[in-house]
Motif scaffolding. Sequence first.
Motif, short mmCIF file in Angstrom:
data_model
loop_
_atom_site.label_atom_id
_atom_site.label_comp_id
_atom_site.label_asym_id
_atom_site.label_seq_id
_atom_site.Cartn_x
_atom_site.Cartn_y
_atom_site.Cartn_z
N ALA A 248 -9.62 -12.69 3.74
CA ALA A 248 -10.66 -12.77 4.77
C ALA A 248 -12.00 -12.60 4.10
CB ALA A 248 -10.45 -11.68 5.81
N PRO A 249 -12.90 -13.46 4.38
CA PRO A 249 -14.22 -13.27 3.77
C PRO A 249 -14.81 -11.94 4.23
CG PRO A 249 -14.16 -15.24 5.18
CD PRO A 249 -12.82 -14.62 5.25
N ARG A 250 -15.31 -11.21 3.29
CA ARG A 250 -15.83 -9.88 3.64
C ARG A 250 -17.26 -10.02 4.17
NH1 ARG A 250 -11.68 -5.96 3.23
NH2 ARG A 250 -10.24 -6.73 1.69
N LEU A 251 -17.34 -10.69 5.26
CA LEU A 251 -18.65 -10.83 5.87
C LEU A 251 -18.62 -10.13 7.22
CD1 LEU A 251 -19.41 -14.54 5.04
CD2 LEU A 251 -20.24 -12.51 3.88
N ASN A 252 -19.68 -9.58 7.54
CA ASN A 252 -19.71 -8.83 8.79
C ASN A 252 -20.00 -9.75 9.95
OD1 ASN A 252 -19.65 -6.73 10.52
ND2 ASN A 252 -21.67 -5.91 10.01
N VAL B 246 0.17 1.20 -1.23
CA VAL B 246 1.55 1.00 -1.63
C VAL B 246 1.61 1.26 -3.13
CG1 VAL B 246 3.46 -0.62 -1.83
CG2 VAL B 246 1.97 -0.68 0.17
N PRO B 247 2.27 2.33 -3.52
CA PRO B 247 2.28 2.61 -4.96
C PRO B 247 2.97 1.49 -5.70
CG PRO B 247 3.87 3.99 -3.83
CD PRO B 247 3.11 3.25 -2.76
N ILE C 124 -5.77 -4.95 -9.23
CA ILE C 124 -6.30 -5.94 -8.30
C ILE C 124 -5.75 -5.60 -6.92
CG2 ILE C 124 -4.40 -7.54 -8.75
CD1 ILE C 124 -6.37 -9.81 -8.40
N VAL C 125 -6.56 -5.77 -5.93
CA VAL C 125 -6.11 -5.49 -4.56
C VAL C 125 -5.82 -6.80 -3.86
CG1 VAL C 125 -8.44 -5.43 -3.59
CG2 VAL C 125 -6.57 -4.23 -2.44
N PHE C 126 -4.70 -6.81 -3.16
CA PHE C 126 -4.36 -8.00 -2.41
C PHE C 126 -4.27 -7.66 -0.93
CE2 PHE C 126 -3.99 -11.13 -5.44
CZ PHE C 126 -3.17 -10.79 -6.50
N ASP C 127 -4.76 -8.55 -0.13
CA ASP C 127 -4.48 -8.49 1.30
C ASP C 127 -3.11 -9.11 1.48
OD1 ASP C 127 -7.85 -8.94 1.91
OD2 ASP C 127 -6.66 -7.37 2.85
N LEU C 128 -2.21 -8.34 2.04
CA LEU C 128 -0.84 -8.83 2.20
C LEU C 128 -0.49 -8.89 3.68
CD1 LEU C 128 0.86 -6.77 -0.63
CD2 LEU C 128 -0.04 -9.08 -0.74
N ARG C 129 0.49 -9.72 3.98
CA ARG C 129 0.92 -9.84 5.36
C ARG C 129 2.44 -9.94 5.35
NH1 ARG C 129 -0.86 -15.06 8.42
NH2 ARG C 129 0.84 -15.78 7.12
N CYS C 130 3.08 -9.15 6.21
CA CYS C 130 4.53 -9.23 6.29
C CYS C 130 4.91 -10.32 7.27
CB CYS C 130 5.14 -7.88 6.69
SG CYS C 130 5.02 -7.55 8.45
N SER C 131 6.21 -10.60 7.36
CA SER C 131 6.63 -11.71 8.21
C SER C 131 6.43 -11.38 9.68
CB SER C 131 8.09 -12.06 7.93
OG SER C 131 8.92 -10.97 8.26
N ALA C 132 6.20 -10.08 10.00
CA ALA C 132 5.92 -9.71 11.39
C ALA C 132 4.42 -9.77 11.68
CB ALA C 132 6.45 -8.30 11.68
N GLY C 133 3.66 -10.10 10.67
CA GLY C 133 2.23 -10.30 10.90
C GLY C 133 1.37 -9.08 10.61
N TRP D 9 -2.44 -2.41 -4.14
CA TRP D 9 -2.99 -2.58 -5.48
C TRP D 9 -1.88 -2.97 -6.44
CZ3 TRP D 9 -8.08 -2.34 -6.82
CH2 TRP D 9 -8.95 -1.82 -5.85
N PHE D 10 -2.20 -3.85 -7.35
CA PHE D 10 -1.24 -4.24 -8.38
C PHE D 10 -1.97 -4.35 -9.70
CE2 PHE D 10 2.27 -5.03 -5.65
CZ PHE D 10 1.68 -5.30 -4.43
N ARG D 11 -1.19 -4.26 -10.78
CA ARG D 11 -1.79 -4.35 -12.09
C ARG D 11 -2.44 -5.73 -12.26
NH1 ARG D 11 2.27 -2.41 -15.62
NH2 ARG D 11 3.08 -4.51 -15.60
N ASP D 12 -1.73 -6.73 -11.83
CA ASP D 12 -2.29 -8.07 -11.89
C ASP D 12 -1.51 -8.96 -10.94
OD1 ASP D 12 0.12 -8.67 -13.18
OD2 ASP D 12 -0.78 -8.30 -15.14
N SER D 13 -1.89 -10.19 -10.89
CA SER D 13 -1.27 -11.10 -9.93
C SER D 13 0.21 -11.29 -10.23
CB SER D 13 -2.00 -12.45 -9.97
OG SER D 13 -1.46 -13.32 -9.00
N ASP D 14 0.55 -11.36 -11.51
CA ASP D 14 1.95 -11.55 -11.88
C ASP D 14 2.80 -10.36 -11.44
OD1 ASP D 14 1.36 -13.29 -15.03
OD2 ASP D 14 1.39 -13.96 -12.95
N THR D 15 2.22 -9.16 -11.54
CA THR D 15 2.96 -7.97 -11.13
C THR D 15 3.29 -8.05 -9.65
OG1 THR D 15 1.80 -6.67 -12.79
CG2 THR D 15 2.91 -5.45 -11.05
#
Length: 164
Positions: A49-53, A72-73, A2-11, A17-23
């Motif tokens: 973000a909605p993937r809308l153009n 990110v491996p 599963i791919v996640f959009d991630l954001r660090c504390s600096a924005g 990619w992760f195996r699942d949400s728990d991972t």
Amino acid sequence: MIVFDLRCSAGHRFEAWFRDSDTFTAQAAAGEVGCPVCGDQKVEKALMAPRLNLRSHARDEAAPAPTAAAEVPPAQPPAPADPAAERLMAVQGEVMKRLREIRREVEANCDFVGDRFADEARSMHLGETPARPIYGQTTEAEAESLREDGVPFAAIPWLPREDG
Ligand SMILES: [Zn+2]
């Protein structure tokens, strides 16, 4: 996966990619998910973000320009315990237990003769004294001498008692 959009504390925003949400949850909690831009490990899932153009959308323009999607491996799962080592531990534990049992048996059934063991054993072997079960200590030289004389005895590892 599963791919996640991630954001660090600096924005910084990035994808991983992760195996699942728990991972993801586990790896993020363990500090194993780092921002590819600044290395910050305080990452959280960005709102999807909605993937809308809709490039003209104000929110899109306010957001930082998307950095290249960073791969990110996924961190390696902890290595499973070595089964051979586990078996060895189990065997060692069993051996220690048996040796303690032997010690208890010997102490319960044999006379302790201390460092006179070699003399006593030889004397019984020669029929000078009545045979009886004994235990005690020998030096290496005494043990070797007993072996040469054909006196039967056994050297056993003498474990400390469990109760000290
Ligand atoms: Zn960052």
